[in-house]
Design a protein around this motif. Structure first.
Motif, PDB file in Angstrom:
ATOM      1  N   GLY A  52       0.858  -1.150  -0.015  1.00  0.00           N
ATOM      2  CA  GLY A  52      -0.017  -0.011   0.069  1.00  0.00           C
ATOM      3  C   GLY A  52       0.790   1.156  -0.016  1.00  0.00           C
ATOM      4  N   PHE A  53       0.309   2.243  -0.491  1.00  0.00           N
ATOM      5  CA  PHE A  53       0.922   3.465  -0.648  1.00  0.00           C
ATOM      6  C   PHE A  53       0.003   4.685  -0.337  1.00  0.00           C
ATOM      7  N   GLU A  54       0.117   5.605   0.475  1.00  0.00           N
ATOM      8  CA  GLU A  54      -0.796   6.760   0.891  1.00  0.00           C
ATOM      9  C   GLU A  54       0.079   7.949   0.903  1.00  0.00           C
ATOM     10  N   VAL A  55      -0.668   9.026   0.520  1.00  0.00           N
ATOM     11  CA  VAL A  55      -0.394  10.674   0.392  1.00  0.00           C
ATOM     12  C   VAL A  55      -1.407  11.197   1.067  1.00  0.00           C
ATOM     13  N   SER A  56      -1.058  11.989   2.105  1.00  0.00           N
ATOM     14  CA  SER A  56      -2.047  12.732   2.984  1.00  0.00           C
ATOM     15  C   SER A  56      -1.518  14.120   3.252  1.00  0.00           C
ATOM     16  N   ARG A  57      -2.378  14.971   3.199  1.00  0.00           N
ATOM     17  CA  ARG A  57      -2.048  16.622   3.773  1.00  0.00           C
ATOM     18  C   ARG A  57      -2.801  16.861   4.931  1.00  0.00           C
ATOM     19  N   ARG A  58      -1.991  17.174   6.063  1.00  0.00           N
ATOM     20  CA  ARG A  58      -2.958  17.364   7.360  1.00  0.00           C
ATOM     21  C   ARG A  58      -2.762  18.937   7.746  1.00  0.00           C
ATOM     22  N   GLU A  59      -3.540  19.586   8.194  1.00  0.00           N
ATOM     23  CA  GLU A  59      -3.468  20.668   8.864  1.00  0.00           C
ATOM     24  C   GLU A  59      -4.206  21.066  10.000  1.00  0.00           C
ATOM     25  N   THR A  60      -3.334  21.720  11.011  1.00  0.00           N
ATOM     26  CA  THR A  60      -3.973  21.968  12.278  1.00  0.00           C
ATOM     27  C   THR A  60      -3.896  23.319  12.703  1.00  0.00           C
ATOM     28  N   ALA A  61      -4.770  24.077  12.930  1.00  0.00           N
ATOM     29  CA  ALA A  61      -4.491  25.456  13.438  1.00  0.00           C
ATOM     30  C   ALA A  61      -4.785  25.629  15.059  1.00  0.00           C
ATOM     31  N   ILE A  72      -5.434  28.408  18.458  1.00  0.00           N
ATOM     32  CA  ILE A  72      -6.030  29.666  18.726  1.00  0.00           C
ATOM     33  C   ILE A  72      -4.966  30.821  19.302  1.00  0.00           C
ATOM     34  N   ALA A  73      -3.997  30.232  20.332  1.00  0.00           N
ATOM     35  CA  ALA A  73      -3.105  30.994  20.737  1.00  0.00           C
ATOM     36  C   ALA A  73      -1.691  30.605  20.776  1.00  0.00           C
ATOM     37  N   PRO A  74      -0.418  30.985  20.327  1.00  0.00           N
ATOM     38  CA  PRO A  74      -0.752  32.155  19.494  1.00  0.00           C
ATOM     39  C   PRO A  74      -1.143  31.659  18.068  1.00  0.00           C
ATOM     40  N   ARG A  75      -1.739  32.438  17.286  1.00  0.00           N
ATOM     41  CA  ARG A  75      -2.331  31.961  16.019  1.00  0.00           C
ATOM     42  C   ARG A  75      -1.144  31.335  15.016  1.00  0.00           C
ATOM     43  N   VAL A  76      -1.248  30.079  15.057  1.00  0.00           N
ATOM     44  CA  VAL A  76      -0.325  29.320  14.327  1.00  0.00           C
ATOM     45  C   VAL A  76      -1.169  28.358  13.599  1.00  0.00           C
ATOM     46  N   SER A  77      -0.356  27.909  12.606  1.00  0.00           N
ATOM     47  CA  SER A  77      -0.799  26.683  11.776  1.00  0.00           C
ATOM     48  C   SER A  77       0.161  25.840  11.315  1.00  0.00           C
ATOM     49  N   ASN A  78      -0.108  24.288  11.324  1.00  0.00           N
ATOM     50  CA  ASN A  78       0.734  23.505  11.142  1.00  0.00           C
ATOM     51  C   ASN A  78       0.411  22.921  10.067  1.00  0.00           C
ATOM     52  N   GLU A  79       1.152  22.646   8.817  1.00  0.00           N
ATOM     53  CA  GLU A  79       0.595  21.650   7.885  1.00  0.00           C
ATOM     54  C   GLU A  79       1.738  20.764   7.417  1.00  0.00           C
ATOM     55  N   ALA A  80       1.452  19.412   7.228  1.00  0.00           N
ATOM     56  CA  ALA A  80       2.349  18.484   6.883  1.00  0.00           C
ATOM     57  C   ALA A  80       1.939  17.371   5.640  1.00  0.00           C
ATOM     58  N   MET A  81       2.948  17.141   4.744  1.00  0.00           N
ATOM     59  CA  MET A  81       2.538  16.155   3.878  1.00  0.00           C
ATOM     60  C   MET A  81       3.102  14.776   4.245  1.00  0.00           C
ATOM     61  N   ILE A  82       2.551  13.812   4.193  1.00  0.00           N
ATOM     62  CA  ILE A  82       2.926  12.625   4.592  1.00  0.00           C
ATOM     63  C   ILE A  82       2.821  11.363   3.691  1.00  0.00           C
ATOM     64  N   TYR A  83       3.839  10.773   3.372  1.00  0.00           N
ATOM     65  CA  TYR A  83       3.844   9.850   2.373  1.00  0.00           C
ATOM     66  C   TYR A  83       4.318   8.457   3.382  1.00  0.00           C
ATOM     67  N   HIS A  84       3.547   7.497   2.734  1.00  0.00           N
ATOM     68  CA  HIS A  84       3.462   6.360   3.713  1.00  0.00           C
ATOM     69  C   HIS A  84       3.253   5.154   2.885  1.00  0.00           C
ATOM     70  N   PHE A  85       4.395   4.176   3.183  1.00  0.00           N
ATOM     71  CA  PHE A  85       4.290   2.970   2.450  1.00  0.00           C
ATOM     72  C   PHE A  85       4.044   1.828   3.470  1.00  0.00           C
ATOM     73  N   ARG A  86       3.427   0.882   2.901  1.00  0.00           N
ATOM     74  CA  ARG A  86       3.130  -0.379   3.973  1.00  0.00           C
ATOM     75  C   ARG A  86       3.144  -1.371   3.114  1.00  0.00           C
ATOM     76  N   SER A  87       3.615  -2.597   4.050  1.00  0.00           N
ATOM     77  CA  SER A  87       3.426  -3.991   3.267  1.00  0.00           C
ATOM     78  C   SER A  87       2.899  -4.896   4.445  1.00  0.00           C
ATOM     79  N   ARG A  88       2.006  -5.978   4.001  1.00  0.00           N
ATOM     80  CA  ARG A  88       1.369  -6.644   5.029  1.00  0.00           C
ATOM     81  C   ARG A  88       1.441  -8.198   4.491  1.00  0.00           C
ATOM     82  N   LEU A  89       1.881  -8.837   5.559  1.00  0.00           N
ATOM     83  CA  LEU A  89       2.085 -10.746   5.395  1.00  0.00           C
ATOM     84  C   LEU A  89       1.209 -11.067   6.173  1.00  0.00           C
ATOM     85  N   THR A  90       0.191 -11.686   5.878  1.00  0.00           N
ATOM     86  CA  THR A  90      -0.690 -12.551   6.891  1.00  0.00           C
ATOM     87  C   THR A  90      -0.599 -14.081   6.586  1.00  0.00           C
ATOM     88  N   ILE A  91      -0.324 -14.815   7.755  1.00  0.00           N
ATOM     89  CA  ILE A  91       0.066 -16.007   7.565  1.00  0.00           C
ATOM     90  C   ILE A  91      -1.179 -17.117   8.248  1.00  0.00           C
TER      91      ILE A  91
END
Length: 168
Positions: free
Chosen positions: A138-147, A149-168
């Motif tokens: 699997g491969f996922e791209v996500s954009r997250r943003e958190t604002a 209230i004090a002080p007025r800042v905003s955080n934004e991130a791009m996340i690139y996530h690769f995964r593999s899963r083996l089930t037995i």
């Protein structure tokens, strides 16, 4: 196939000092619409104080007065399965506490510090490939943003996530 459901939840939120106890409530509507190899799912909610249930960006009570924080939010996602072994998703979600309910977190000098989150949003897309019955990539791209209230800042991130899963 279509499915809708609504629910009302009642519980309690307790402040860190156990001095404030607030009744929690939440109303949500969830849905799923599936047609062949495509589907859409969604949820919309509103409630107060429901940070314990991963709403209001994890915030339940105002740190200044101990009152409950009201919030609204939800998500929507569509997916399709172009071939049997491949699934593609795209979605958006938001959580928006009422700013007037948040209060401020102050340091020991009375200066507001970041901590009360005013809004969170995320959008994503991913691909899941069933290589075999036992191995998935699997491969996922996500954009997250958190604002805040004090002080007025905003955080934004791009996340690139690769995964593999083996089930037995």
């Amino acid at each position: 196939m279509a499915q809708n459901e609504g629910e009302v939840m009642l519980d309690r939120a307790i402040g860190l000092t156990d001095q404030n106890v607030n009744s929690s409530w939440c109303v949500s509507i969830d849905g799923l619409i599936a047609v062949g190899r495509r589907a859409a799912i969604f949820e919309a909610f509103t409630g107060e104080p429901i940070g314990t249930y991963n709403a209001a960006i994890g915030q339940s009570l105002n740190p200044e007065d101990g009152e409950g924080i009201a919030t609204v939010g939800g998500f929507a996602e569509i997916w399709c399965k172009p071939v049997d072994c491949l699934v593609w998703h795209v979605g958006y979600g938001t959580d928006d506490p009422h700013n007037q309910d948040l209060g401020q977190i102050l340091d020991n000098t009375g200066t507001p510090i970041a901590g009360q989150k005013a809004r969170h949003a995320v959008d994503w897309t991913n691909w899941m490939w069933n290589v075999t019955d036992f191995f998935q990539l699997g491969f996922e791209v996500s954009r997250r943003e958190t604002a805040y209230i004090a002080p007025r800042v905003s955080n934004e991130a791009m996340i690139y996530h690769f995964r593999s899963r083996l089930t037995i």
